[in-house]
Each structure stands twice: as C-alpha cells, then as structure tokens.
Design a protein around this motif. Structure first.
Motif, short mmCIF file in Angstrom:
data_model
loop_
_atom_site.label_atom_id
_atom_site.label_comp_id
_atom_site.label_asym_id
_atom_site.label_seq_id
_atom_site.Cartn_x
_atom_site.Cartn_y
_atom_site.Cartn_z
N ASN A 16 0.75 -1.29 0.06
CA ASN A 16 0.07 0.09 0.11
C ASN A 16 0.71 1.44 0.02
O ASN A 16 0.46 2.15 -0.68
N ALA A 56 -1.21 -5.46 -2.94
CA ALA A 56 -1.69 -5.13 -1.63
C ALA A 56 -3.00 -5.95 -1.22
O ALA A 56 -3.04 -6.66 -0.31
N ASP A 92 -8.78 5.23 1.27
CA ASP A 92 -9.20 3.87 0.67
C ASP A 92 -10.70 3.69 0.26
O ASP A 92 -11.49 4.47 1.01
N ASP A 118 -1.31 -1.50 -5.80
CA ASP A 118 -2.56 -1.99 -5.58
C ASP A 118 -2.87 -3.52 -5.75
O ASP A 118 -3.20 -4.34 -5.11
#
Length: 471
Positions: free
Chosen positions: A163, A171, A423, A168
């Motif tokens: 992150n 993650a 997020d 992404d």
C-alpha cells in the motif's frame, strides 16, 4: 450487523429518492430504467439551449473545455454550433454492475494466483516467520492477541508495504492472506476479531508514499496543472493523519495503550523515515518523481520475488510445487468473494444513479452558504463522498472536478488531495471480510468511516493552508 443495516439503508434510500424523482421531476421518467439497465455514459433529456440565456461562466467553460458539467447535466456545442444540454448517467445500472463485479473478480484471479503463489513459497521457506520476528515487538503491542512470530504479522507487513508503495495489485492478495491468517486465530469464525478490525482500519486509511496516479492525471489533462506535484505533501500528510487516527480509534475501542514507548518509538521512527523521503522527493521534477516511484515500487517487488526464490532454494524447497499450491488458493479466494462484491457494488450503483449524491451536495452548499462559510471546498467534496464506495468512481469525479474548475483551482487541488487521503472503505469491507466469510463486522465500518472523516477534514484544512488563495 452494522454492515447489513448500512447496505439495506443504501438500497432503501436510493429507491425512495429515485421514486420521488419519478413523480416530482421533469427528468424522472426514465429513472427506473437507468437504475436497472442503464450504463455509465448513457445520455437522455437532450435539448437545444438559447445561448443568450446561458451564464458567461458556462459559455467560457465550454470554450475552454468543450463542455461544462453540473451534476449529471452536461452542456456543450453540437456539430451545428448550437448549445445543448443533456443528462449523462454517472454510473452503471444494477445489471451492468453485476457483470462488472464478476469481471473484477476474474481480473483478480491471475494477480491473486501470482502473489499467493509467492507467499506460499515464502511461508515454506520460513521468510514470513522471519519478517514476523523482525516486526513482532511493535505489532505485539497493537495486535496483542496475535502470538509473537505468527505468520499473520508477516502478511500484514507485506500488505502495508505494498500500500505504501502504491502497489494495489499486490496489496489485495497480501491483505487477503493476512485476513486468512488472522482468521485462524479467530475463536468465532463469523464475527470479526479485534486484530482483523485493527488490520482493516489501518489498511483502509490508505497510507501511500507517492500518489503517482494522481500526479500523472494532473499532468495529462487537456489543461494540465502548472505543477502537478504540488499536492504531494498535503496528500502525504492527510493520509498519514488518517492512518494515525485509525490506530487511535481502534486502540481506544480495544483498550490498547497507544502511548507505550514501543509504539511511540516505532511511530516516530516511521514518521522520520517518511519525512526524510518527502524532503528528498520534493526536490524532484514531475518526471523524476514518477521515475523514482516506478523504480522504488517495481524494483522492490522484483527484489522480494528474487529473495523468496533464493531463500527457498537455500532451504531446498520444491519451489514450483509450492507456488502452484498457493496459486490454487488465490484462484479459490477470487471466486469466493464474488457474492460479497456483487452485493456491495449494486448498493453503490443504486446510490449513484438515483441522484442521492446530488441531493447531499446541494444540502452541503445550502447549509454552509447559510452559515456564511467559504463554500469553495464543497465543489471538491464529491470525490470524498464517492471514495469510500468506489475507487474508479472517485477517480472519475476527481478528473471531472479538475476539468470543470481547473487543475490548479481550489476545488481541483482539493479533489486530488481527497483522492489520495483514504481508501475504498466499503470495497475493502466486502472483499476482505468476504474472503474469510466473516458475517458480523462489529464496529469496523464505523471506525473506518470515522478515520475517513478525519482524513477528509485534514485534507480540507491542508488545502486551505497550502492553496487558500486559489479560486
């Protein structure tokens, strides 16, 4: 239970607002069709306008950007040089959203298989346990229910690192693996445990070192920002504050003493490293910043792959078989989250296509105007409202805001900072809890939304501090 109530409220509110438009709005006749079978970008209610009755600001915006957007209403010139207005659907309807949800999961299969495969190799070679022992002294304080050296610690570190670097794709698999490891320690498999809530709240705060995608968008607009990287420091501060807020909120709820020397030492140490990195990065050009980010993130990922393979060979692990075993788990996980993702995305779709957001925004403007407050920040708020629901939707809203008001306007800069300060909360909840079949999220939703709110307030304050003179 909280997530169930929120999900139900989203659907009920969206349908009620859509129904009110059907009976009380001139443009509400096709609202039900838009909610169910409509697609993003569909147009309706097209009409030719009298140019003498259009405001100068709209005419200027059309001259500069070829269009002007006001909610889901767009103004532009057609091929006959006439000014027209039409409504453009801002999100897909329920049917297309269901298809999109499945496509997202299908797209995740390969990525999940790749990273889960490498995680399996690292586990068999002892790499995850080694990482857990290194970070264990700090994590044992904020995750007191996770035993020292447990693999979950290593998985969480990998997720936070991905992150931080903006990876992404990496993650999500790391995060799901962390949730699965924490689920092994969970005494009640259908109820979220304290460590799972702490992990998801920290994850959803979205701590990122370099907001590369936002900088790239600001640089690639038709009228690009004069300095695309000027939002870098506010973004970094806002997301760091949101992360610390998430830690404090959950620690208070779980009665964890956040002021222990070990925790404070690690927080100050991480803050110093980030501050040093920021000090170095602010002196780079836009191209240099993007180049450094790509080198750091992708180079580190390749280094991790190399370290895992070398460590496994040293331990004489059957590398390929270990990879295949983990990759199979990645495939199964990607398929398992489909129902959860479909459920969450259709609720979000109904909210967006029903006009709920427009009502909320108009309410914001009315209230703050009545209070005599500066209302410039309201034009950037749509990004913050959509971000917990949809990452792609928030990105589109950020771009629309910059195209409408200008990349260097107050609203354009605020939308950029808001995009980088949190997020997609509800997406995270649906995917991560869905991956481990947790049905009761307890207070996770409220803690994550409260941390988001802190991030939003911080972003607005920082935008006034750094760019208060912007129009």
């Amino acid at each position: 239970m909280a997530l169930s109530r929120i999900w139900s409220a989203f659907i009920i509110i969206a349908i009620l607002i859509a129904t009110s438009q059907l009976f009380f709005s001139d443009n509400g006749k096709g609202i039900y069709s838009r909610l169910i079978v409509g697609k993003q970008g569909d147009t309706s209610s097209t009409q030719v306008l009298d140019s003498t009755k259009l405001s100068a600001s709209i005419i200027t915006a059309i001259a500069n950007n070829k269009e002007f957007k006001q909610g889901d209403l767009k103004f532009k010139k057609n091929d006959d040089n006439q000014y027209i207005s039409y409504r453009e659907q801002v999100a897909d309807g329920v049917i297309q959203t269901c298809i999109n949800a499945v496509n997202i999961c299908i797209g995740l299969i390969g990525i999940m298989a790749l990273f889960m495969g490498f995680m399996s190799i690292a586990e068999k070679a002892g790499g995850i346990r080694l990482l857990s022992r290194i970070i264990g002294p700090f994590f044992s304080k904020i995750f007191p229910e996770v035993p020292n050296g447990h693999p979950a610690t290593g998985h969480m570190v990998m997720n936070f690192s991905a992150n931080l670097l903006g990876l992404d794709n990496a993650a999500t698999p790391f995060g799901i693996k962390a949730m699965e490891s924490l689920q092994e320690l969970n005494p009640n498999k259908e109820v979220a445990s304290n460590p799972q809530i702490m992990f998801l709240c920290l994850h959803a705060s979205g701590l990122t070192l370099i907001p590369v995608s936002i900088i790239a968008v600001r640089a690639s607009l038709k009228v690009p920002a004069a300095n695309p990287t000027d939002i870098f420091i506010p973004c970094m501060i806002a997301t760091f504050v949101a992360t610390i807020a998430a830690m404090f909120i959950v620690s208070f709820k779980q009665k964890i003493n956040i002021f222990q020397p070990m925790i404070l030492g690690w927080i100050l140490g991480i803050s110093a490293v980030i501050a040093g990195m920021v000090f170095y990065l602010v002196h780079l050009s836009t191209a240099g910043l993007q180049s450094f980010s790509g080198l750091l993130s992708n180079g580190l990922l390749l280094f991790i792959f190399l370290s895992i393979i070398l460590g496994a060979l040293y331990k004489k692990i059957d590398v390929f078989d270990a990879f295949i075993e983990g990759a199979k788990g990645g495939f199964e996980t990607a398929i398992r989250i489909i129902p959860y993702l479909v459920g969450m995305l259709i609720a979000i779709s109904l909210l967006r296509t029903s006009g709920t957001f427009d009502l909320v925004l108009n309410g914001f403007k009315t209230v703050f105007a009545a209070l005599g407050a500066d209302t410039r920040f309201v034009d950037g708020i749509p990004t913050a409202l959509i971000k917990p629901l949809s990452g792609s939707g928030a990105r589109g809203m950020m771009i629309d805001t910059m195209n409408t008001y200008g990349a260097d306007s107050f609203a354009g800069r605020l939308a950029s900072i808001l995009q980088g300060s949190s997020d997609t909360t509800f997406y995270v909840i649906a995917v991560y809890f869905g991956a481990v079949n947790v049905k009761n999220s307890r207070y996770a939703v409220w803690a994550m939304l409260l941390a988001d709110f802190v991030g939003i307030c911080t972003a607005i304050g920082l935008c006034y501090l750094f760019f208060g003179s912007s129009l």
